[in-house]
Design a protein around this motif. Structure first.
Motif, short mmCIF file in Angstrom:
data_model
loop_
_atom_site.label_atom_id
_atom_site.label_comp_id
_atom_site.label_asym_id
_atom_site.label_seq_id
_atom_site.Cartn_x
_atom_site.Cartn_y
_atom_site.Cartn_z
N SER A 41 0.83 -1.20 0.00
CA SER A 41 0.00 0.00 0.00
C SER A 41 0.87 1.26 0.00
CB SER A 41 -0.93 -0.02 1.22
OG SER A 41 -1.68 1.15 1.27
N ALA A 42 1.95 1.24 0.78
CA ALA A 42 2.86 2.39 0.82
C ALA A 42 3.55 2.58 -0.53
CB ALA A 42 3.89 2.19 1.92
N LYS A 43 3.97 1.49 -1.14
CA LYS A 43 4.61 1.58 -2.46
C LYS A 43 3.64 2.14 -3.49
CE LYS A 43 7.93 -2.20 -1.98
NZ LYS A 43 8.31 -3.55 -2.46
N ASN A 44 2.39 1.71 -3.43
CA ASN A 44 1.38 2.23 -4.36
C ASN A 44 1.14 3.71 -4.14
OD1 ASN A 44 1.01 -0.18 -5.68
ND2 ASN A 44 -0.73 -0.80 -4.43
N THR A 45 1.13 4.15 -2.89
CA THR A 45 0.95 5.57 -2.59
C THR A 45 2.06 6.39 -3.22
OG1 THR A 45 -0.18 5.07 -0.51
CG2 THR A 45 0.76 7.28 -0.74
N ILE A 46 3.29 5.94 -3.07
CA ILE A 46 4.43 6.65 -3.64
C ILE A 46 4.35 6.63 -5.17
CG2 ILE A 46 6.94 6.63 -3.89
CD1 ILE A 46 7.02 5.48 -0.99
N LEU A 47 4.05 5.48 -5.74
CA LEU A 47 3.96 5.36 -7.19
C LEU A 47 2.90 6.28 -7.77
CD1 LEU A 47 4.75 3.87 -9.83
CD2 LEU A 47 2.94 2.24 -9.28
N TYR A 48 1.71 6.28 -7.17
CA TYR A 48 0.63 7.11 -7.68
C TYR A 48 0.93 8.60 -7.50
CZ TYR A 48 -1.98 2.73 -7.92
OH TYR A 48 -2.39 1.47 -8.19
N ALA A 49 1.62 8.96 -6.43
CA ALA A 49 1.99 10.36 -6.23
C ALA A 49 2.99 10.82 -7.29
CB ALA A 49 2.57 10.56 -4.83
N VAL A 50 3.95 9.96 -7.62
CA VAL A 50 4.92 10.30 -8.66
C VAL A 50 4.23 10.39 -10.02
CG1 VAL A 50 6.96 9.47 -9.89
CG2 VAL A 50 6.90 9.40 -7.40
N ILE A 51 3.34 9.45 -10.30
CA ILE A 51 2.59 9.50 -11.57
C ILE A 51 1.76 10.78 -11.64
CG2 ILE A 51 0.70 8.43 -12.87
CD1 ILE A 51 1.84 5.70 -11.97
N GLY A 52 1.12 11.15 -10.54
CA GLY A 52 0.34 12.38 -10.51
C GLY A 52 1.20 13.60 -10.76
N LEU A 53 2.40 13.61 -10.20
CA LEU A 53 3.31 14.73 -10.41
C LEU A 53 3.75 14.81 -11.87
CD1 LEU A 53 4.85 17.03 -9.08
CD2 LEU A 53 6.67 15.41 -8.55
N VAL A 54 4.04 13.67 -12.48
CA VAL A 54 4.44 13.65 -13.89
C VAL A 54 3.29 14.12 -14.78
CG1 VAL A 54 5.09 12.12 -15.80
CG2 VAL A 54 6.22 11.91 -13.59
N VAL A 55 2.08 13.68 -14.48
CA VAL A 55 0.92 14.11 -15.27
C VAL A 55 0.70 15.62 -15.11
CG1 VAL A 55 -1.60 13.94 -15.42
CG2 VAL A 55 -0.22 11.87 -15.28
N ALA A 56 0.88 16.13 -13.90
CA ALA A 56 0.72 17.57 -13.68
C ALA A 56 1.76 18.36 -14.47
CB ALA A 56 0.81 17.89 -12.19
N ILE A 57 2.99 17.89 -14.48
CA ILE A 57 4.04 18.57 -15.23
C ILE A 57 3.73 18.53 -16.73
CG2 ILE A 57 6.48 18.43 -15.92
CD1 ILE A 57 7.03 17.49 -13.02
N ALA A 58 3.30 17.38 -17.22
CA ALA A 58 2.97 17.27 -18.64
C ALA A 58 1.78 18.16 -18.99
CB ALA A 58 2.66 15.82 -18.99
N ALA A 59 0.78 18.19 -18.13
CA ALA A 59 -0.40 19.04 -18.40
C ALA A 59 -0.01 20.51 -18.44
CB ALA A 59 -1.46 18.79 -17.34
N ARG A 60 0.84 20.92 -17.51
CA ARG A 60 1.25 22.32 -17.51
C ARG A 60 2.04 22.65 -18.77
NH1 ARG A 60 4.88 25.96 -13.51
NH2 ARG A 60 4.29 27.91 -14.46
#
Length: 72
Positions: A41-60
């Motif tokens: 669960s902790a690994k998934n939290t970190i993974l999804y947070a990093v994916i969210g950050l990458v998506v935010a950077i790409a969207a911007r």
């Protein structure tokens, strides 16, 4: 600037939330005490947070590209 300003604020908000979630995931990882379910669960939290950050950077970047092309 009318479009860029809210997008900039939204990006920084998403970036801050992502960093907070990475820290939360790290704390959960450390405190999992070898429990495989909590560890995953902790690994998934970190993974999804990093994916969210990458998506935010790409969207911007995409929004900035469109704004620069249409509004100079």
């Amino acid at each position: 600037t009318t479009i860029s300003t809210p997008i900039g604020w939204a990006f920084w908000l998403l970036a801050a939330i992502s960093v907070i979630m990475i820290v939360v995931g790290g704390i959960r990882y450390i405190t999992s005490q070898g429990n495989q379910q909590q560890l995953q669960s902790a690994k998934n939290t970190i993974l999804y947070a990093v994916i969210g950050l990458v998506v935010a950077i790409a969207a911007r970047a995409i929004v900035q590209l469109v704004v620069d092309n249409f509004y100079g």
